[in-house]
Design a protein around this motif. Structure first.
Motif, short mmCIF file in Angstrom:
data_model
loop_
_atom_site.label_atom_id
_atom_site.label_comp_id
_atom_site.label_asym_id
_atom_site.label_seq_id
_atom_site.Cartn_x
_atom_site.Cartn_y
_atom_site.Cartn_z
N GLY A 46 0.81 -1.21 0.00
CA GLY A 46 0.00 0.00 0.00
C GLY A 46 0.85 1.26 0.00
O GLY A 46 2.02 1.24 -0.40
N TYR A 72 -9.23 12.79 9.29
CA TYR A 72 -8.47 12.25 8.17
C TYR A 72 -8.32 13.26 7.05
O TYR A 72 -9.16 14.14 6.89
N GLU A 132 4.82 7.98 5.08
CA GLU A 132 5.70 9.13 5.32
C GLU A 132 5.70 10.06 4.10
O GLU A 132 5.76 11.28 4.25
N TRP A 137 -8.58 10.79 14.98
CA TRP A 137 -9.70 10.29 14.16
C TRP A 137 -10.21 11.31 13.15
O TRP A 137 -11.35 11.25 12.74
N ARG A 147 -2.48 14.22 12.07
CA ARG A 147 -1.82 13.86 13.33
C ARG A 147 -2.24 14.71 14.52
O ARG A 147 -2.22 14.26 15.66
N MET A 180 -6.68 5.65 -7.29
CA MET A 180 -6.17 5.36 -5.96
C MET A 180 -6.81 6.33 -4.99
O MET A 180 -6.94 7.51 -5.28
N ILE A 181 -7.28 5.80 -3.87
CA ILE A 181 -7.78 6.69 -2.81
C ILE A 181 -7.30 6.13 -1.47
O ILE A 181 -7.44 4.95 -1.20
N TYR A 182 -6.70 7.01 -0.67
CA TYR A 182 -6.26 6.61 0.66
C TYR A 182 -6.70 7.67 1.65
O TYR A 182 -6.70 8.85 1.33
N SER A 183 -7.02 7.23 2.85
CA SER A 183 -7.25 8.21 3.91
C SER A 183 -6.12 8.07 4.92
O SER A 183 -5.64 6.97 5.19
N ARG A 184 -5.68 9.19 5.44
CA ARG A 184 -4.58 9.21 6.39
C ARG A 184 -4.97 10.07 7.58
O ARG A 184 -5.60 11.11 7.41
N PRO A 185 -4.59 9.67 8.80
CA PRO A 185 -4.93 10.51 9.94
C PRO A 185 -4.22 11.86 9.91
O PRO A 185 -3.06 11.95 9.53
N LEU A 200 -17.59 12.57 1.88
CA LEU A 200 -16.71 11.96 0.88
C LEU A 200 -17.50 11.63 -0.38
O LEU A 200 -17.02 11.81 -1.50
#
Lengths: 259, 259
Positions: free
Chosen positions: B53, B225, B57, B223, B219, B212-217, B196
Motif C-alpha cells: 500500500g 483524516y 511518510e 480520528w 496527526r 487510488m484513494i487513501y485516507s490518512r490521519p 466523501l
C-alpha cells in the motif's frame, strides 16, 4: 484469549480491560487469526492508531478470514514513560532501550529532555523494559503498563510528542454480532469510473455516517484494492442488499460497541 | 537529486532511471522533503507498493509541504536475490543479512529453498549487501541492483514470494506541472454524513477515473483524516472549482506521466 505479545504489550493491556479470561501471548497478528480460525477462541489485536492510521496486518487478515469478526473495540491512550531499574537522574542514562516506533513518537520530547544518546532499538517496548532491568545505567522508553509490570521506576511520565496518540484494539472471534454502535464492512468494486462513488451513495441514501474508510491492495493483483469501511450504526439488511448491487464482493465483519 | 539511501537502495535505482543528475543520498523521506523545500532541488521517494500500500511518510509530507509537487512516477519491479561474496552452495550459508520487510516478502520462497536459519535483520537491503561482502559464509537477501553494485555473486534470482511486487517512486520538486496522464489531489472534508460521497460525485460527473484513494490521519486531531486521490487525467480547473465547494481544504499536487 490470544493477544499480540510479548507480555506487557499494549495489546496485553487492552486484553486485561476486556475480561479475566486466560491470556495467551502470541508472536504476530497473523498467528492470532490463524489460531482463532482453527481453535475458535478470542483474540485482541491492534486495528488503528490515531497518528499512524490502520494496522494493515489486521485489516488484511480480516479480509482473508471470512469467518472471523470484530466483537468489540477498545481504545487505549498510548502513554510512553522513561523508566529505569533505579531512581537515577536522567542525565546519567547511558542507553535507552525502545522500539523504533515508540522512539519516533517521542523523538522531540526526548530531545527536549536532552537524552537522545545511545538509543538501542529492540523488537518491542516490553522487551525494552525487560532489558532495562538488567542494565542499571539504562532506561526503557516503554508504556507505563510495561514499566509497572517489570517493576521499573518511572523517571519521566508522558514522554510522547502528541497527547493524541490513541490506539484502537479489536476483540475478534468466530462469532458475529449484529448489534452495536458501529459496524465494519469490507468490499471490492468493479474497475470502472464511479464505482466507489456508487457504494458511498448507498450509505448516504440510508443515512449511515462513515467513520473510517481505507483502501488496501489486494496482494495477488497489482493496483487492485479492497475497501474497509466503518460506519455508525448496526447491521442493516437493506443496506447490505443495496451494497451487493454495486460491489464485486462484500463481507460484513460485525457490529460492536466502542469503549 | 536526493534519494532515500543508502547507496544501492530501490530509490537509488529509481533515481538512476530518471536522469544523470548528481545523486545525493539521504537518511529519510522527511529529510528529503525538508531539503527540497529549502534548497529547491529534486528528490526521489517511494510512494506506493503493490503489496503493502501507500508509503505513509511520503503522503504525510506531501500533505505538510504545500509547495512540493509530484512531477513523475517511476514503477520498479522489486526483484529480490540471494547473493554472496563467493559462488557458494546455498546449503553452506550460515547467516542471511536482510531488511525485515524484504524477509517478509520472501519468507515462503526461502522456506522452499531451505535457508531460513540465522536471519540477521539490518536497516536496509543495501546494508545487507555490504555486510555480506565481509562475511564469506553469509548471503544477503537484497535487490539485484544492490548485489551488483557491491559486486556480490547472485546465488538465487527472484526470491520474492509474489511476482507482483512493484513499487512506485515519485520524482518531487517545487515546480508544479499541469499536464500529464495522472494527477494527485489531497483534501479534507467536513465531518458530516455524505462528505466523501459528495467529493467523489464531482469526479464522477466530470468523468474522472480514480486510480487510488487513501485516507490518512491528521496527526494533530485524533480520528480526523485527509484524503489522497490519484485520478486519470490532467489538471482541470472546472474540477478544482467544483471540489472547492465540497471540501474544507484542497491541495493540487501536480500532473505527471507514469513510466
Amino acid at each position: 484469549m490470544y493477544y499480540l505479545g510479548p507480555k506487557g504489550s499494549f495489546s496485553h493491556e487492552a486484553a486485561l480491560k476486556i475480561s479475566d479470561a486466560k491470556y495467551i501471548e502470541s508472536q504476530s497478528i497473523s498467528e492470532i487469526f490463524h489460531r482463532i480460525n482453527s481453535e475458535d477462541k478470542l483474540g485482541v489485536v491492534p486495528i488503528e492508531n490515531s497518528l499512524e492510521g490502520p494496522v494493515n496486518e489486521t485489516l488484511d487478515n480480516l479480509f482473508e478470514y471470512d469467518d472471523i469478526f470484530v466483537n468489540k473495540i477498545i481504545q487505549l491512550k498510548i502513554n510512553l514513560v522513561l523508566a529505569s531499574k533505579e531512581n537515577i537522574n536522567i542525565n546519567k542514562i547511558k542507553n535507552i532501550y525502545t522500539h523504533l516506533y515508540a522512539y519516533k513518537e517521542a523523538q522531540n520530547s526526548l530531545l527536549e529532555l536532552g537524552v537522545t544518546n545511545n538509543i538501542i532499538p529492540v523488537e518491542s517496548t516490553s522487551k525494552a523494559a525487560l532489558l532495562a532491568i538488567s542494565d542499571p545505567n539504562s532506561a526503557a522508553l516503554c508504556s507505563e503498563f510495561a514499566a509497572k509490570l517489570y517493576g521499573l521506576k518511572i523517571l519521566v511520565n508522558e514522554v510522547q510528542d502528541y497527547d493524541s496518540n490513541i490506539t484502537k484494539f479489536a476483540l475478534i472471534s468466530k462469532k458475529v454480532s449484529l448489534t452495536g454502535e458501529r459496524s465494519i464492512m469490507l468490499f471490492t468494486v468493479p474497475d470502472l469510473p464511479g464505482s466507489l462513488y456508487k457504494v458511498l451513495e448507498k450509505f448516504y441514501v440510508l443515512s449511515k455516517n462513515l467513520k473510517m474508510i481505507y483502501s488496501r491492495p489486494v496482494r495477488s493483483i497489482p493496483w487492485h484494492y479492497y475497501f474497509y469501511i466503518e460506519y455508525e450504526g448496526t447491521f442493516d439488511k437493506d443496506l447490505l442488499n443495496e451494497l451487493k448491487k454495486v460491489t464485486t464482493s462484500l463481507k460484513f465483519k460485525g457490529s460492536y460497541d466502542v469503549t
